[in-house]
Design a protein around this motif. Structure first.
Motif, PDB file in Angstrom:
ATOM      1  N   SER A 167      28.829 -22.294  17.928  1.00 48.18           N
ATOM      2  CA  SER A 167      29.649 -21.363  18.738  1.00 48.18           C
ATOM      3  C   SER A 167      29.215 -19.826  18.534  1.00 48.18           C
ATOM      4  O   SER A 167      29.163 -19.037  19.788  1.00 48.18           O
ATOM      5  N   TYR A 168      28.747 -19.481  17.453  1.00 47.05           N
ATOM      6  CA  TYR A 168      28.194 -18.005  17.291  1.00 47.05           C
ATOM      7  C   TYR A 168      26.928 -18.018  18.120  1.00 47.05           C
ATOM      8  O   TYR A 168      26.416 -16.871  18.774  1.00 47.05           O
ATOM      9  N   GLN A 169      26.034 -19.053  18.174  1.00 43.82           N
ATOM     10  CA  GLN A 169      24.784 -19.004  18.768  1.00 43.82           C
ATOM     11  C   GLN A 169      24.881 -18.841  20.415  1.00 43.82           C
ATOM     12  O   GLN A 169      24.118 -18.239  20.971  1.00 43.82           O
ATOM     13  N   ILE A 170      26.200 -19.504  20.813  1.00 46.56           N
ATOM     14  CA  ILE A 170      26.256 -19.355  22.451  1.00 46.56           C
ATOM     15  C   ILE A 170      26.862 -18.059  22.690  1.00 46.56           C
ATOM     16  O   ILE A 170      26.440 -17.473  23.669  1.00 46.56           O
ATOM     17  N   ASP A 171      28.041 -17.584  22.171  1.00 41.19           N
ATOM     18  CA  ASP A 171      28.698 -16.428  22.569  1.00 41.19           C
ATOM     19  C   ASP A 171      28.703 -15.342  21.648  1.00 41.19           C
ATOM     20  O   ASP A 171      29.617 -14.227  21.908  1.00 41.19           O
ATOM     21  N   GLN A 172      27.957 -15.549  20.397  1.00 39.51           N
ATOM     22  CA  GLN A 172      27.734 -14.071  19.450  1.00 39.51           C
ATOM     23  C   GLN A 172      29.284 -13.792  18.934  1.00 39.51           C
ATOM     24  O   GLN A 172      29.310 -12.751  18.405  1.00 39.51           O
ATOM     25  N   ARG A 173      30.368 -14.775  18.739  1.00 39.27           N
ATOM     26  CA  ARG A 173      31.410 -14.498  18.005  1.00 39.27           C
ATOM     27  C   ARG A 173      31.937 -15.481  17.652  1.00 39.27           C
ATOM     28  O   ARG A 173      31.366 -16.882  17.658  1.00 39.27           O
ATOM     29  N   GLY A 174      33.036 -15.417  16.664  1.00 40.71           N
ATOM     30  CA  GLY A 174      33.495 -16.667  15.924  1.00 40.71           C
ATOM     31  C   GLY A 174      33.163 -16.839  14.487  1.00 40.71           C
ATOM     32  O   GLY A 174      33.383 -15.849  13.762  1.00 40.71           O
ATOM     33  N   GLY A 175      32.689 -17.891  13.967  1.00 45.06           N
ATOM     34  CA  GLY A 175      32.454 -18.136  12.635  1.00 45.06           C
ATOM     35  C   GLY A 175      31.348 -16.867  11.986  1.00 45.06           C
ATOM     36  O   GLY A 175      31.927 -16.800  10.591  1.00 45.06           O
ATOM     37  N   HIS A 176      30.723 -16.335  12.671  1.00 42.12           N
ATOM     38  CA  HIS A 176      29.811 -15.474  12.130  1.00 42.12           C
ATOM     39  C   HIS A 176      30.640 -14.202  11.499  1.00 42.12           C
ATOM     40  O   HIS A 176      30.538 -13.684  10.420  1.00 42.12           O
ATOM     41  N   TYR A 177      31.721 -13.968  12.481  1.00 42.76           N
ATOM     42  CA  TYR A 177      32.435 -12.775  11.915  1.00 42.76           C
ATOM     43  C   TYR A 177      33.387 -13.209  10.633  1.00 42.76           C
ATOM     44  O   TYR A 177      33.733 -12.420   9.868  1.00 42.76           O
ATOM     45  N   ASP A 178      33.796 -14.411  10.796  1.00 44.10           N
ATOM     46  CA  ASP A 178      34.502 -14.889   9.440  1.00 44.10           C
ATOM     47  C   ASP A 178      33.989 -14.755   8.422  1.00 44.10           C
ATOM     48  O   ASP A 178      34.278 -14.559   7.209  1.00 44.10           O
ATOM     49  N   ASP A 179      32.539 -15.115   8.505  1.00 39.84           N
ATOM     50  CA  ASP A 179      31.576 -15.230   7.251  1.00 39.84           C
ATOM     51  C   ASP A 179      31.370 -13.680   6.827  1.00 39.84           C
ATOM     52  O   ASP A 179      31.343 -13.385   5.761  1.00 39.84           O
ATOM     53  N   LEU A 180      31.440 -12.837   7.631  1.00 42.13           N
ATOM     54  CA  LEU A 180      31.136 -11.392   7.175  1.00 42.13           C
ATOM     55  C   LEU A 180      32.289 -10.916   6.620  1.00 42.13           C
ATOM     56  O   LEU A 180      32.265 -10.207   5.731  1.00 42.13           O
ATOM     57  N   ARG A 181      33.545 -11.467   6.987  1.00 44.33           N
ATOM     58  CA  ARG A 181      34.849 -11.078   6.370  1.00 44.33           C
ATOM     59  C   ARG A 181      34.705 -11.330   5.097  1.00 44.33           C
ATOM     60  O   ARG A 181      35.357 -10.807   3.963  1.00 44.33           O
ATOM     61  N   ALA A 182      34.685 -12.777   4.901  1.00 46.58           N
ATOM     62  CA  ALA A 182      34.440 -13.528   3.375  1.00 46.58           C
ATOM     63  C   ALA A 182      33.365 -12.657   2.723  1.00 46.58           C
ATOM     64  O   ALA A 182      33.698 -12.395   1.361  1.00 46.58           O
TER      65      ALA A 182
END
Length: 83
Positions: A3-18
């Motif tokens: 999902s992040y590779q398609i629209d540049q949002r989602g799980g990647h931001y969750d990883d940054l929060r963690a």
């Protein structure tokens, strides 16, 4: 990640929060005499693009003798196990 590779949002931001929370806890308990630089958010996200350069530089250890290769693997996976 897809999902992040398609629209540049989602799980990647969750990883940054963690990673932010993990770095905060690590910095609270960091011995500043041993590690002078504070931990950063990306230090706790090893699959991030920043760490891919380091991963590309790592080369596998391949031995000619299959038995020696097996011994090496076992000693790395189970260092406290006596042979």
């Amino acid at each position: 990640m897809a999902s992040y590779q398609i629209d540049q949002r989602g799980g990647h931001y969750d990883d940054l929060r963690a990673g932010t929370i993990a770095s905060m806890l690590a910095n609270i308990n960091r011995d500043s005499k041993v590690k002078r630089e504070p931990f950063g958010t990306l230090d706790f996200i090893p699959w991030n693009e920043v760490h891919q350069v380091e991963a590309d530089e790592v080369k596998p250890v391949l031995l000619d003798d299959p038995d020696a290769q097996s011994e090496l693997l076992l000693s790395m996976m189970f260092p406290n196990k006596a042979a």
